[in-house]
Design an enzyme around this catalytic site. Structure first.
Site, PDB file in Angstrom:
ATOM      1  N   ASP A 113       0.937  -1.166  -0.099  1.00 21.91           N
ATOM      2  CA  ASP A 113       0.035  -0.101   0.121  1.00 21.91           C
ATOM      3  C   ASP A 113       0.771   1.304   0.064  1.00 21.91           C
ATOM      4  O   ASP A 113       0.571   2.326  -0.668  1.00 21.91           O
ATOM      5  CB  ASP A 113      -0.807   0.148   1.259  1.00 21.91           C
ATOM      6  CG  ASP A 113      -2.001  -1.030   1.171  1.00 21.91           C
ATOM      7  OD1 ASP A 113      -2.031  -1.754  -0.091  1.00 21.91           O
ATOM      8  OD2 ASP A 113      -2.830  -1.125   2.121  1.00 21.91           O
TER       9      ASP A 113
ATOM     10  N   ASP B   1       0.600   3.960  -2.438  1.00 22.72           N
ATOM     11  CA  ASP B   1       0.231   5.528  -2.066  1.00 22.72           C
ATOM     12  C   ASP B   1       1.416   6.329  -2.886  1.00 22.72           C
ATOM     13  O   ASP B   1       0.960   7.599  -3.234  1.00 22.72           O
ATOM     14  CB  ASP B   1       0.087   5.665  -0.694  1.00 22.72           C
ATOM     15  CG  ASP B   1      -0.936   5.008  -0.226  1.00 22.72           C
ATOM     16  OD1 ASP B   1      -1.918   4.755  -1.009  1.00 22.72           O
ATOM     17  OD2 ASP B   1      -0.927   4.807   1.009  1.00 22.72           O
TER      18      ASP B   1
ATOM     19  N   LYS C 184      -8.411   3.935  10.877  1.00 18.99           N
ATOM     20  CA  LYS C 184      -8.826   3.624   9.557  1.00 18.99           C
ATOM     21  C   LYS C 184      -8.516   2.291   9.363  1.00 18.99           C
ATOM     22  O   LYS C 184      -7.270   1.694   9.584  1.00 18.99           O
ATOM     23  CB  LYS C 184      -7.972   4.400   8.700  1.00 18.99           C
ATOM     24  CG  LYS C 184      -8.136   4.084   7.236  1.00 18.99           C
ATOM     25  CD  LYS C 184      -7.483   5.324   6.288  1.00 18.99           C
ATOM     26  CE  LYS C 184      -7.782   5.258   4.711  1.00 18.99           C
ATOM     27  NZ  LYS C 184      -7.868   3.929   4.205  1.00 18.99           N
TER      28      LYS C 184
HETATM   29  S1  IVH Z   1     -14.912   7.324   6.022  1.00 19.52           S
HETATM   30  C1  IVH Z   1     -16.895   9.205   1.894  1.00 19.52           C
HETATM   31  N1  IVH Z   1     -13.899   5.935   7.959  1.00 19.52           N
HETATM   32  O1  IVH Z   1     -10.853   3.755   3.587  1.00 19.52           O
HETATM   33  C2  IVH Z   1     -16.060   8.178   2.332  1.00 19.52           C
HETATM   34  N2  IVH Z   1     -13.349   5.222   5.667  1.00 19.52           N
HETATM   35  O2  IVH Z   1      -8.978   4.628   1.814  1.00 19.52           O
HETATM   36  C3  IVH Z   1     -15.679   8.203   3.899  1.00 19.52           C
HETATM   37  N3  IVH Z   1     -11.869   3.060   5.375  1.00 19.52           N
HETATM   38  O3  IVH Z   1     -13.199   4.273   1.116  1.00 19.52           O
HETATM   39  C4  IVH Z   1     -14.810   6.975   4.178  1.00 19.52           C
HETATM   40  N4  IVH Z   1     -11.695   2.866   7.617  1.00 19.52           N
HETATM   41  O4  IVH Z   1     -13.491   2.284   2.613  1.00 19.52           O
HETATM   42  C5  IVH Z   1     -13.920   6.032   6.539  1.00 19.52           C
HETATM   43  N5  IVH Z   1     -12.886   4.599   9.778  1.00 19.52           N
HETATM   44  C6  IVH Z   1     -12.950   4.996   8.378  1.00 19.52           C
HETATM   45  C7  IVH Z   1     -12.530   4.179   7.498  1.00 19.52           C
HETATM   46  C8  IVH Z   1     -12.712   4.310   6.191  1.00 19.52           C
HETATM   47  C9  IVH Z   1     -11.439   2.457   6.546  1.00 19.52           C
HETATM   48  C10 IVH Z   1     -11.714   3.045   4.096  1.00 19.52           C
HETATM   49  C11 IVH Z   1     -13.011   3.349   3.276  1.00 19.52           C
HETATM   50  C12 IVH Z   1     -12.455   4.532   2.332  1.00 19.52           C
HETATM   51  C13 IVH Z   1     -11.098   4.032   2.209  1.00 19.52           C
HETATM   52  C14 IVH Z   1     -10.346   5.384   1.590  1.00 19.52           C
END
Ligand code: IVH
Length: 701
Positions: A32, A36, A107
């Site tokens: 990753d 990135d 995340k």
């Molecule tokens: S919020 C509108 N919260 O990371 C998109 N995403 O790299 C808002 N992800 O597409 C996403 N943990 O699939 C959000 N706590 C978290 C997350 C998270 C993992 C993922 C998600 C997103 C991707 C982007």
């Protein structure tokens, strides 16, 4: 279309290719982190006049869905997140979005899904796909633990798209991969790929057999009156949807920075993989005002942590020989930096483990190093194989002395070098163990000293041929020794900057006088001669005799003479010893070269008995806690619970694990639970750690 620079075309092609492998084939062809970096490079070049070019992957999300599943058009687009990698980047984002409160959460390194509930009933689940159209995985999603088929409570909306992350816990991933290999299948490189592969199965029964989990982190279509992201989480949790317990709503930017640092410190404790923190503007009206770019919300940002996973080549698998002769396979890797340190080797524990991980020599593998935790190979990137990879075959001879590697007994899964006395590896490891904290705690007898003393460049100069020679070492013997420097985990020679094996005069300075280490070693050895009997016993590397058994033996018998003079039955009778251990002690003493160790130590002035010990059998009779069964519970402040238990044994008592009416007293510290309740119920005396320590005449180690 402008004439695109070659690098842009190249980067776009690479990114499309990696995205397709990642989203549609569940394979990470690069880490990753590397990925990135490519995206960031492309974005920087495009910044000038190509910004927003719909032909670039930087304007898009994910990868177009594959053809195995039916397409699902999302009610509202599923976005990605923009990344920052340091506090400056985060500060710049905060300056753009304005003051808090901010919602911070881990995340999760999984795959994004969208689940639609109609009047509280799960009607559809889909992967993200390219953000507009995903894959219909409804049947599979119904099998994910904790995802409600029907929302709890009441006042469910007519329509809601719940967004979240599906993932594997690390422990579940390891089990899953081992099972796949056993069935002749294709292993996954890491937990994220395995979650994606498990969710995107044609047969939902396969998905059902895999312990996937999900955590919700947002929503798509939903007409709601709620005013904050945190309010949304509370409502979703009430409906029975799995939300993270780790989110926090924080008022200031400083608080956010603290959250980022704290979670990074505790990263290894989280059951699943996280690759950073997501920070969101908590107020939904403010979110709406900030809106979205073509691929990500402006109101949220991902703070990415340094990578814990990298891809590297598995150059070879070799075996190292331990102190008891056990052969342990380890991976020789193309050196890579991960979690701040360079990694060249990773243990593979045993042959079964190599098979369970499904790695072949020559594979590109995913290597994981979480903080201070030892590096671990997660799995191979199967799609990068070219057919030249080879399976590991456990060698049948010792790599250091050529003796046969055999299991000690039929039940033994481990192979051991049978040449305990003369195998250079076994001797080196045993001598290093004698110097370790677990045994005699001799500061100047670390791995380098142990190597120099047992495996010098000119073997004839080795002053230590067996443990017998340790306490009679003299400066004359030390001075001439030249030695290779070996890696403590693998026994392989270390190299200098020019690629030559490192050779050191470890005990001599340039002017020919003794080095500090040499002087210290001899002084340390003098002191070590009077270490407690149990430590000297541990130092003998008798199989199964660790600190607990050694303490019990030393306490009961009081001298080497009494221990090795006892019959197997007498040994086995001692509390905390038992038949296996008794047999091991007897077998050890049957070998002449082992007996010689004790004779030589005695001649060199080692204290072979506990001063003032009344002798075998009567050992415990006159001691402070003789005949008493004592239980320790809760947390202790000045030492560990094990150390308190050792003191009980040393003073003739029995450190029992459960409270009964025969318990003399209970030593209870903070956090004591059922044992304390039971003791109180039975009227057993309860004392504090301080009371206990006050009973002891003087602390011994
Ligand atoms: S919020 C509108 N919260 O990371 C998109 N995403 O790299 C808002 N992800 O597409 C996403 N943990 O699939 C959000 N706590 C978290 C997350 C998270 C993992 C993922 C998600 C997103 C991707 C982007």
């Amino acid at each position: 279309m402008p004439n695109l620079p070659e690098r842009v075309l190249e980067l776009r092609a690479l990114i499309e290719n990696y995205r397709n492998a990642y989203y549609n084939e569940n394979q990470s062809l690069i880490s990753d982190y590397e990925y990135d970096k490519l995206e960031a490079e492309l974005k920087t070049i495009e910044e000038q006049d190509l910004k927003g070019d719909p032909n670039s992957p930087t304007s898009r999300v994910g990868s177009a869905a594959g053809s195995v599943f039916d397409p699902v058009v999302h009610g509202e687009k599923m976005m990605s997140l923009d990344n920052v990698f340091d506090s400056d980047g985060l500060r710049a984002w905060a300056a753009r979005v304005g003051d808090g409160p901010y919602l911070c959460e881990p995340k999760i390194d999984g795959l994004a899904v969208s689940i639609t509930y109609q009047d509280g009933v799960l009607v559809r689940a889909a992967t993200r796909g390219d953000g507009e159209t995903g894959e219909d995985i409804t049947e599979n999603a119904l099998t994910i633990q904790g995802v409600p088929h029907q929302l709890l409570g009441e006042s469910h909306p007519e329509l809601i798209e719940v967004r979240g992350e599906v993932f594997f816990e690390l422990a579940d991933f390891a089990k899953l991969n081992a099972g796949i290999i056993k069935d002749g299948g294709k292993p996954f490189a890491n937990p994220r790929n395995s979650a994606s592969g498990s969710l995107r199965q044609k047969d939902p029964a396969v998905t059902a057999s895999r312990p996937l989990k999900m955590l919700v982190h947002g929503f798509g279509v939903w007409k709601s009156e709620l005013t904050s992201q945190s309010g949304v989480y509370q409502q979703l949790a009430k409906w029975g949807l799995p939300t993270t317990s780790r989110y926090e709503v924080l008022a200031t930017f400083e608080d956010v920075l603290n959250y980022v640092t704290e979670l990074s410190t505790n990263r290894a404790e989280v059951e699943h993989e996280i690759d950073g923190v997501v920070i969101k503007v908590d107020d939904l009206a403010a979110q709406k005002q900030l809106g979205f770019t073509s691929r990500a919300p402006r109101w949220a940002i991902a703070y990415k942590y340094p990578p814990e996973q990298v891809n590297t080549r598995l150059l070879d698998i070799r075996v190292s020989i331990g102190r008891t002769g056990r052969a342990t396979p380890f991976a020789v890797l193309a050196p890579v930096t991960v979690a701040g340190s360079e990694v060249e080797f990773a243990t593979l524990h045993n042959q079964e483990q190599v098979e369970a991980k499904g790695v072949l020599i020559g594979d590109t593998v995913v290597l994981r190093k979480a903080g201070d935790v030892i590096p671990e190979i997660l799995g191979p990137v199967v799609d990068l194989r070219d057919g030249s990879e080879k399976a590991f075959v456990m060698p049948d001879i010792c790599p250091e002395c050529g003796a046969a590697l055999l299991p000690t007994s039929e039940k033994d899964v481990d192979l051991r070098c049978q040449n305990a006395k003369d195998c250079p590896a076994q001797l080196r490891e045993r001598i290093a163990y004698i110097g370790s904290r677990a045994a005699l705690d001799i500061e100047a007898l670390g791995y380098v000293s142990a190597t120099a003393l047992t495996n010098p460049v000119f073997p004839d100069e080795a002053p230590i041929r067996t443990e017998a020679d340790l306490f009679s070492l003299s400066m004359d013997q030390l001075l001439p020794i030249r030695s290779k420097v070996l890696d403590a985990d693998t026994g392989l020679p270390k190299h200098d900057a020019d690629g030559n094996e490192k050779i050191v005069d470890y005990f001599q300075k340039k002017d020919g006088t003794p080095s500090e280490t040499a002087i210290k070693l001899l002084a340390n050895l003098e002191i070590a001669k009077t270490r407690p009997l149990w430590r000297l016993l541990v130092a003998l590397s008798i199989r199964h005799v660790g600190p607990v058994a050694a303490r019990a033996l030393a306490d009961n018998f009081g001298s080497f003479e009494a221990i090795f003079g006892a019959t197997e039955a007498e040994l086995a009778q001692v509390d905390g010893v038992g038949p296996t251990l008794a047999n091991s002690v007897i077998s050890w003493f049957e070998l002449d070269w082992h007996k010689q160790i004790l004779v030589s130590w005695q001649l060199a002035g080692v204290q072979m008995a506990t001063p003032g010990h009344p002798g075998p059998g009567v050992a415990s009779a006159e001691r402070l806690f003789s005949g008493l069964s004592i239980v320790v519970t809760g947390s202790m402040e000045s030492m560990t619970r094990e150390q308190i238990e050792a003191l009980i044994i040393e003073n003739g008592g029995k450190a029992a694990s459960s409270v009964s009416k025969n318990t003399a007293f209970l030593v209870a510290g903070p956090g004591a639970g059922s044992k304390l309740t039971k003791a109180e119920g039975l009227g057993v005396l309860v004392i504090s750690e301080q009371d206990f320590l006050a009973k002891l005449p003087a602390l011994s180690n």
